[in-house]
Motif scaffolding. Structure first.
Motif, PDB file in Angstrom:
ATOM      1  N   UNK A 199       0.845  -1.203   0.089  1.00  0.00           N
ATOM      2  CA  UNK A 199       0.135  -0.192   0.105  1.00  0.00           C
ATOM      3  C   UNK A 199       0.900   1.495  -0.006  1.00  0.00           C
ATOM      4  N   UNK A 200       2.006   1.260   0.638  1.00  0.00           N
ATOM      5  CA  UNK A 200       2.813   2.482   0.907  1.00  0.00           C
ATOM      6  C   UNK A 200       3.485   2.807  -0.473  1.00  0.00           C
ATOM      7  N   UNK A 201       3.843   1.682  -1.121  1.00  0.00           N
ATOM      8  CA  UNK A 201       4.677   1.866  -2.480  1.00  0.00           C
ATOM      9  C   UNK A 201       3.994   1.712  -3.745  1.00  0.00           C
ATOM     10  N   UNK A 202       2.330   1.890  -3.639  1.00  0.00           N
ATOM     11  CA  UNK A 202       1.517   1.522  -4.830  1.00  0.00           C
ATOM     12  C   UNK A 202       1.942   2.846  -5.889  1.00  0.00           C
ATOM     13  N   UNK A 203       2.447   4.087  -5.397  1.00  0.00           N
ATOM     14  CA  UNK A 203       2.762   4.913  -6.160  1.00  0.00           C
ATOM     15  C   UNK A 203       3.944   4.683  -7.175  1.00  0.00           C
ATOM     16  N   UNK A 204       4.748   3.893  -6.912  1.00  0.00           N
ATOM     17  CA  UNK A 204       5.780   3.199  -7.775  1.00  0.00           C
ATOM     18  C   UNK A 204       5.316   2.594  -9.078  1.00  0.00           C
ATOM     19  N   UNK A 205       4.192   2.045  -9.059  1.00  0.00           N
ATOM     20  CA  UNK A 205       3.568   1.601 -10.351  1.00  0.00           C
ATOM     21  C   UNK A 205       3.372   2.609 -11.385  1.00  0.00           C
ATOM     22  N   UNK A 206       3.426   3.989 -11.140  1.00  0.00           N
ATOM     23  CA  UNK A 206       3.014   4.974 -11.830  1.00  0.00           C
ATOM     24  C   UNK A 206       4.162   5.605 -12.282  1.00  0.00           C
ATOM     25  N   UNK A 207       4.320   6.215 -13.370  1.00  0.00           N
ATOM     26  CA  UNK A 207       5.458   6.806 -13.968  1.00  0.00           C
ATOM     27  C   UNK A 207       6.006   8.007 -13.034  1.00  0.00           C
ATOM     28  N   UNK A 208       7.490   7.985 -12.921  1.00  0.00           N
ATOM     29  CA  UNK A 208       8.088   8.633 -11.887  1.00  0.00           C
ATOM     30  C   UNK A 208       7.554  10.473 -11.984  1.00  0.00           C
ATOM     31  N   UNK A 264     -13.532  22.542 -13.369  1.00  0.00           N
ATOM     32  CA  UNK A 264     -12.649  21.635 -13.882  1.00  0.00           C
ATOM     33  C   UNK A 264     -13.081  21.422 -15.268  1.00  0.00           C
ATOM     34  N   UNK A 265     -14.502  21.304 -15.585  1.00  0.00           N
ATOM     35  CA  UNK A 265     -14.794  20.858 -17.000  1.00  0.00           C
ATOM     36  C   UNK A 265     -14.661  22.089 -17.906  1.00  0.00           C
ATOM     37  N   UNK A 266     -15.084  23.595 -17.380  1.00  0.00           N
ATOM     38  CA  UNK A 266     -14.982  24.544 -18.188  1.00  0.00           C
ATOM     39  C   UNK A 266     -13.302  24.859 -18.578  1.00  0.00           C
ATOM     40  N   UNK A 267     -12.681  24.750 -17.551  1.00  0.00           N
ATOM     41  CA  UNK A 267     -11.193  25.086 -17.739  1.00  0.00           C
ATOM     42  C   UNK A 267     -10.273  23.876 -17.574  1.00  0.00           C
ATOM     43  N   UNK A 268     -10.147  22.975 -18.598  1.00  0.00           N
ATOM     44  CA  UNK A 268      -9.753  21.627 -18.568  1.00  0.00           C
ATOM     45  C   UNK A 268      -8.220  22.120 -18.337  1.00  0.00           C
ATOM     46  N   UNK A 269      -7.760  21.484 -17.195  1.00  0.00           N
ATOM     47  CA  UNK A 269      -6.304  21.285 -17.151  1.00  0.00           C
ATOM     48  C   UNK A 269      -6.132  20.046 -16.487  1.00  0.00           C
ATOM     49  N   UNK A 270      -4.943  19.375 -17.149  1.00  0.00           N
ATOM     50  CA  UNK A 270      -4.569  18.257 -16.681  1.00  0.00           C
ATOM     51  C   UNK A 270      -3.773  18.040 -15.471  1.00  0.00           C
ATOM     52  N   UNK A 271      -4.228  17.294 -14.300  1.00  0.00           N
ATOM     53  CA  UNK A 271      -3.361  17.254 -13.209  1.00  0.00           C
ATOM     54  C   UNK A 271      -2.313  16.359 -13.599  1.00  0.00           C
ATOM     55  N   UNK A 272      -2.658  15.228 -14.138  1.00  0.00           N
ATOM     56  CA  UNK A 272      -1.602  14.559 -14.485  1.00  0.00           C
ATOM     57  C   UNK A 272      -1.410  14.440 -16.491  1.00  0.00           C
TER      58      UNK A 272
END
Length: 85
Positions: A5-14, A64-72
């Motif tokens: 659980x603590x290292x789950x973020x490592x599965x995502x791109x750095x 968020x819909x009106x001003x689409x900015x990608x968080x990722x």
């Protein structure tokens, strides 16, 4: 026991790691809800509080819909969910 659980973020791109670890979006929602509830101060019942909280979330969603900015970044999301051909 919590290692996975603590290292789950490592599965995502750095390049996503800092954003995943950040609570900034959640803190923004909480600040906006607190700002609105401070104006009302006393709610006549639980339903009134629920209506206000729902309205705040709908408003933020619309923003968020009106001003689409990608968080990722979208391109890097393809690394996680590759298109099936």
């Amino acid at each position: 026991e919590a290692k996975d659980d603590l290292t789950a973020f490592a599965a995502f791109p750095a390049r996503h790691w800092k954003k995943i670890q950040s609570t900034n979006p959640l803190e923004r929602i909480n600040r906006e809800a607190e700002r609105r509830t401070d104006v009302v101060q006393v709610f006549p019942n639980d339903d009134a509080l629920l209506r206000l909280a729902t309205a705040v979330l709908f408003e933020l969603h619309d923003e968020w819909i009106a001003f689409p900015r990608r968080y990722l970044p979208e391109g890097s999301m393809d690394q996680i969910y590759p298109s099936e051909l």
